[in-house]
Enzyme design. Structure first.
Site, PDB file in Angstrom:
ATOM      1  N   ASP A  11       0.836  -1.022  -0.096  1.00  0.00           N
ATOM      2  CA  ASP A  11      -0.004   0.109  -0.245  1.00  0.00           C
ATOM      3  C   ASP A  11       0.923   0.897   0.035  1.00  0.00           C
ATOM      4  O   ASP A  11       1.457   1.934   1.467  1.00  0.00           O
ATOM      5  CB  ASP A  11      -0.885   0.077   1.517  1.00  0.00           C
ATOM      6  CG  ASP A  11      -1.654   1.616   1.125  1.00  0.00           C
ATOM      7  OD1 ASP A  11      -1.437   2.077   0.501  1.00  0.00           O
ATOM      8  OD2 ASP A  11      -2.609   1.386   2.201  1.00  0.00           O
ATOM      9  N   LYS A  72       2.352  11.410  -3.624  1.00  0.00           N
ATOM     10  CA  LYS A  72       1.504  10.957  -4.016  1.00  0.00           C
ATOM     11  C   LYS A  72       0.818  11.703  -4.904  1.00  0.00           C
ATOM     12  O   LYS A  72       0.218  11.115  -5.617  1.00  0.00           O
ATOM     13  CB  LYS A  72       0.971   9.453  -3.465  1.00  0.00           C
ATOM     14  CG  LYS A  72      -0.023   8.689  -4.407  1.00  0.00           C
ATOM     15  CD  LYS A  72      -0.647   7.729  -2.507  1.00  0.00           C
ATOM     16  CE  LYS A  72      -1.465   7.065  -3.257  1.00  0.00           C
ATOM     17  NZ  LYS A  72      -2.759   6.021  -2.633  1.00  0.00           N
ATOM     18  N   GLU A 149      -7.253   0.220  -4.325  1.00  0.00           N
ATOM     19  CA  GLU A 149      -7.806   0.645  -3.192  1.00  0.00           C
ATOM     20  C   GLU A 149      -8.567  -0.397  -2.115  1.00  0.00           C
ATOM     21  O   GLU A 149      -8.259  -1.303  -1.650  1.00  0.00           O
ATOM     22  CB  GLU A 149      -7.158   1.914  -2.792  1.00  0.00           C
ATOM     23  CG  GLU A 149      -5.403   1.808  -2.842  1.00  0.00           C
ATOM     24  CD  GLU A 149      -5.333   3.620  -2.060  1.00  0.00           C
ATOM     25  OE1 GLU A 149      -5.390   4.460  -1.972  1.00  0.00           O
ATOM     26  OE2 GLU A 149      -3.814   4.048  -2.688  1.00  0.00           O
ATOM     27  N   ASP A 171     -12.526   5.556   2.711  1.00  0.00           N
ATOM     28  CA  ASP A 171     -10.984   5.620   2.669  1.00  0.00           C
ATOM     29  C   ASP A 171     -11.232   6.688   3.516  1.00  0.00           C
ATOM     30  O   ASP A 171     -10.573   8.056   2.521  1.00  0.00           O
ATOM     31  CB  ASP A 171      -9.822   5.460   1.826  1.00  0.00           C
ATOM     32  CG  ASP A 171      -9.025   4.910   1.718  1.00  0.00           C
ATOM     33  OD1 ASP A 171      -8.764   5.503   3.314  1.00  0.00           O
ATOM     34  OD2 ASP A 171      -8.248   4.852   0.816  1.00  0.00           O
TER      35      ASP A 171
END
Ligand code: AMP
Length: 604
Positions: A11, A72, A149, A171
């Site tokens: 992850d 990211k 994800e 999330d």
């Protein structure tokens, strides 16, 4: 023996990253120095050494020019970022994080690893995915698959792949939020809708707390801690801890000595923040997540009731207010069996396992099978039996929670703490597993705050304490075996209780509410069958039903009252159908009852 290739499940998060592997068909999240989470931060220290993870995060405020966070967000962009005296592309920075994770896994397994499954947000476009793949390659990893994800998270929740299900993945990470709706059918997982906010997460909660603390300090001391990098760094780290503490405690304090000085005199930071106040600060942010959720439901053309399961992902989804808002909007209880920080990496490893042919078993976690809480009183509604849960069913153990309660009278000198196990809002339908009192409270008006704390360990020992907040006056008990279903044992007593009720009408109603009349009828159905023989003719025409009734009579004393009522209700439906000679109905209820008994028998 066949050699099973190890594929890492990674992850690669905006704030934190994790890696896991499959070993002996189990998913293992790799730990380094006791930590499973690697902050996605890269830095160069003053001596020119590369820092990845915690050390880089620690120097972030001191040396922002030598630290890179949240790379990211830049993946897929044609840019370079400066780190020390060199420039790097986003995939190069991500590769440093991946290389670190790979080395942790290699250290753990004492072998070289060259393959990985890496997760990306569902909204990542082709460029962003390609950049992620490149980062893996730069880290010496062949990226065998890039998966979404939310899909990874759904893999760990072990949704029953035989069934088709609709899942909602919420999330909330450190810097980003996204909500996805997935359809799982015959092993195929489809993302029906995905919405989010790429600049919303736990870091914003930290920022709100940070400003609150700095404003408070400035008001008192006329010094702005935001302008002193070392102090600001300390406050930022401290407020993150406060935030996490407020996920389980009603209050948290921040104490930082010698945070600054004024005219040569040291100044200390000492502040207490309540969960209530904190929730006021973050409510507007969380409301935005609910708007995204509504958008996702609308895009998928679904209603909350169409969702079979809600999966929580991301560290910030541990915030109790998130649970409250979601439960309200979705009109259902949440379960959080799996660490929200780890379910994405675990899902990536499960995917890697599927590719390499491992037989990934169910993910086993120790969870509380029952809700544990205390009895409270609602003065306004005169409800004296309100069950206030502290540790909800399905919470992973060990765990600790505390809540604040108020006295209800002026000069109240004592409070009774009654600890219950069960799922009913009314404590009279739950099992009391311990009680004690806290006496000698201060003579103050009603609303005196009492902090009640539950600590549950892995062996089922529940330590319960109650403390008067203003004085620290405290009392506590330890309940052994809090995980064992007390109602199971009590049910034997319940049957006697029920017999007594029928034998002696003066006993009065034990169950007060109207709908409970049905419950009594249901239970008497079991009682009636228990004593008597089946009515004439049943044994030949309804042999199957009779056999199931016999089994029900054996099973019902061993189960909870709630389940016994369910059994009785089905028996009643079968009896009614038989009496009306509706054989098909009788058979179908009988098969329902059989399933229920089968299930209950398994769990007792
Ligand atoms: P992630 O990006 O999923 O690793 O999430 C990290 C975010 O979750 C950070 O903002 C953390 O401070 C936050 N977080 C971690 N644990 C908790 C907790 N127990 N309560 C609230 N927020 C938490």
């Amino acid at each position: 023996m066949t050699h099973m290739e190890t594929i890492l499940g990674i992850d690669l998060g905006t704030t934190n990253s994790e890696v896991s592997i499959i070993r002996d068909n189990n998913i293992i999240v790799i730990e380094k120095d006791g930590r499973k989470i690697l902050p996605s931060v890269v830095g160069i220290d003053p001596a020119g050494n590369l820092l990845v993870g915690h050390p880089a995060k620690n120097q972030a405020v001191l040396y922002p020019e030598r630290t890179i966070k949240s790379i990211k967000r830049r993946m897929g962009e044609d840019i370079k970022v400066k780190l020390g005296d060199r420039e790097y592309t986003p995939p190069e920075i991500s590769a440093m994080i991946l290389r670190t994770l790979r080395s942790y896994a290699e250290e753990y397994l004492s072998q070289q690893i060259t393959k990985a499954v890496i997760t990306v947000p569902a909204f990542f476009n082709d460029n962003q995915r390609a950049a992620t793949r490149l980062a893996g390659e730069l880290a010496g990893l062949e990226v065998v698959r890039i998966i979404n994800e939310p899909t990874a998270a759904s893999l760990v929740y072990g949704a029953d792949r035989e069934k088709s299900e609709t899942l909602l993945v919420y999330d909330l990470g450190g810097g980003t939020f996204d909500v996805s709706i997935l359809r799982v059918e015959n092993d195929v997982i489809e993302v029906l809708a995905s919405h989010g906010d790429t600049h919303l997460g736990g870091d914003d909660f930290d920022q709100r707390l940070f400003d609150y603390v700095c404003d408070g300090f400035k008001k008192k001391n006329k010094i702005d801690l935001r302008e002193i990098p070392v102090a600001a760094n300390r406050v930022l780290q401290a407020v993150e801890n406060v935030k996490k503490q407020l996920s389980t405690e009603p209050y948290a304090s921040i104490k930082e000595e010698f945070i600054a000085d004024k005219n040569g005199n040291p100044l200390h930071l000492d502040m207490e923040i309540s969960r209530e106040h904190y929730e006021e600060m973050i409510l507007p942010l969380l409301e935005k997540t609910i708007i995204c959720l509504n958008d996702a439901l609308r895009d998928a053309k679904l209603h909350p009731s169409d969702i079979d399961e809600i999966i929580l992902v991301g560290g910030a989804s541990r915030t109790p207010l998130v649970h409250q808002l979601l439960e309200k909007r979705m009109n259902t209880a949440l379960h959080g069996e799996i660490d929200p920080d780890l379910c994405v990496t675990m899902g990536a490893a499960a995917q890697g396992g599927l590719i390499s042919g491992a037989n990934v078993g169910r993910v086993l976690i120790d969870i509380t099978p029952h809700t544990l809480g205390v009895r409270t009183i609602d003065k306004e509604t005169h409800d004296y039996y309100l069950f206030s849960p502290l540790i909800k069913r399905n919470t992973p153990i060990p765990c600790s929670r505390s809540e604040v309660y108020m006295t209800s009278c002026d000069n109240q000198e004592r409070v009774e703490v009654e600890v219950f196990q069960g799922e009913n809002d009314d404590t009279r339908h739950n099992a009391m597993i311990g009680n004690f009192s806290l006496t000698g409270l201060s003579k103050v008006p009603e609303g005196n705050e009492i902090i009640c704390r539950f600590d549950l360990d892995i062996s089922g020992m529940l330590h319960v304490s109650a403390m008067e907040k203003i004085t620290g006056l405290k009392n506590a008990i330890t309940v052994k075996n809090a995980l064992i279903n007390v109602q199971t044992n009590e049910h034997v007593g319940f049957k006697e209780h029920l017999n007594q009720f029928f034998a002696n009408q003066e006993f009065g109603p034990i169950l007060e509410e109207e709908e409970e009349d049905d419950d009594e009828v249901a239970l008497s159905e079991i009682e009636n069958f228990d004593g008597g023989r089946p009515p004439e003719g049943w044994e030949t025409t309804y042999a199957n039903e009779v056999a199931i009734f016999r089994k029900a009579v054996v099973v019902s004393p061993k189960v909870s009252e709630k389940d016994a009522i369910e059994i009785g209700k089905l028996m009643k439906k079968i009896t009614d159908a038989i009496q009306k000679d509706k054989r098909d109905d009788a058979a179908s209820y009988a098969s329902e009852l059989e399933d229920l008994l089968y299930y209950l028998e398994d769990s007792v």
